[in-house]
Design a protein around this motif. Structure first.
Motif, PDB file in Angstrom:
ATOM      1  N   SER A  71       4.141  -2.525  -3.982  1.00  0.00           N
ATOM      2  CA  SER A  71       3.958  -3.258  -2.967  1.00  0.00           C
ATOM      3  C   SER A  71       4.517  -2.597  -1.132  1.00  0.00           C
ATOM      4  O   SER A  71       5.192  -1.709  -1.256  1.00  0.00           O
ATOM      5  N   GLU A  73       5.809  -4.088   0.975  1.00  0.00           N
ATOM      6  CA  GLU A  73       7.577  -4.461   1.834  1.00  0.00           C
ATOM      7  C   GLU A  73       7.950  -3.827   1.137  1.00  0.00           C
ATOM      8  O   GLU A  73       9.115  -3.155   1.169  1.00  0.00           O
ATOM      9  N   THR A  74       8.143  -3.140  -0.482  1.00  0.00           N
ATOM     10  CA  THR A  74       9.132  -2.992  -1.382  1.00  0.00           C
ATOM     11  C   THR A  74       9.241  -1.147  -1.165  1.00  0.00           C
ATOM     12  O   THR A  74      10.142  -0.614  -0.499  1.00  0.00           O
TER      13      THR A  74
END
Length: 90
Positions: A71, A73-74
């Motif tokens: 993702s 965000e990751t």
């Protein structure tokens, strides 16, 4: 002896469905099933509905790839941690 290397056609329906969100594949399967129910004689409805089975498989593969994808965000968090580690080592 070289093994046979298959090249996927980038513009085929299945290749496009693999790159698109998995829900698109499942919508196509529902449309095929509904069309077979509406257009085919009663004794052939099941056969027409089974025509969507390869697309179900493609949808499952796309869902698996999307589930395993990193993702945003990751990825941003990982990049920040790596940047911070590099700054501390200087």
């Amino acid at each position: 002896m070289d093994p046979v290397k298959f090249k996927r056609a980038e513009k085929s329906l299945l290749a496009r469905l693999l790159r698109s969100p998995c829900r698109i594949s499942f919508v196509v399967v529902v449309l095929i099933t509904l069309a077979s129910g509406a257009l085919l004689p009663k004794e052939y409805i099941v056969v027409g509905a089974l025509a969507g089975f390869p697309i179900v498989v493609v949808g499952r593969i796309a869902a698996w790839k999307q589930m395993r994808a990193l993702s945003l965000e990751t990825a941003v968090g990982c990049a920040r941690r790596c940047r911070d580690r590099g700054a501390r080592q200087d």
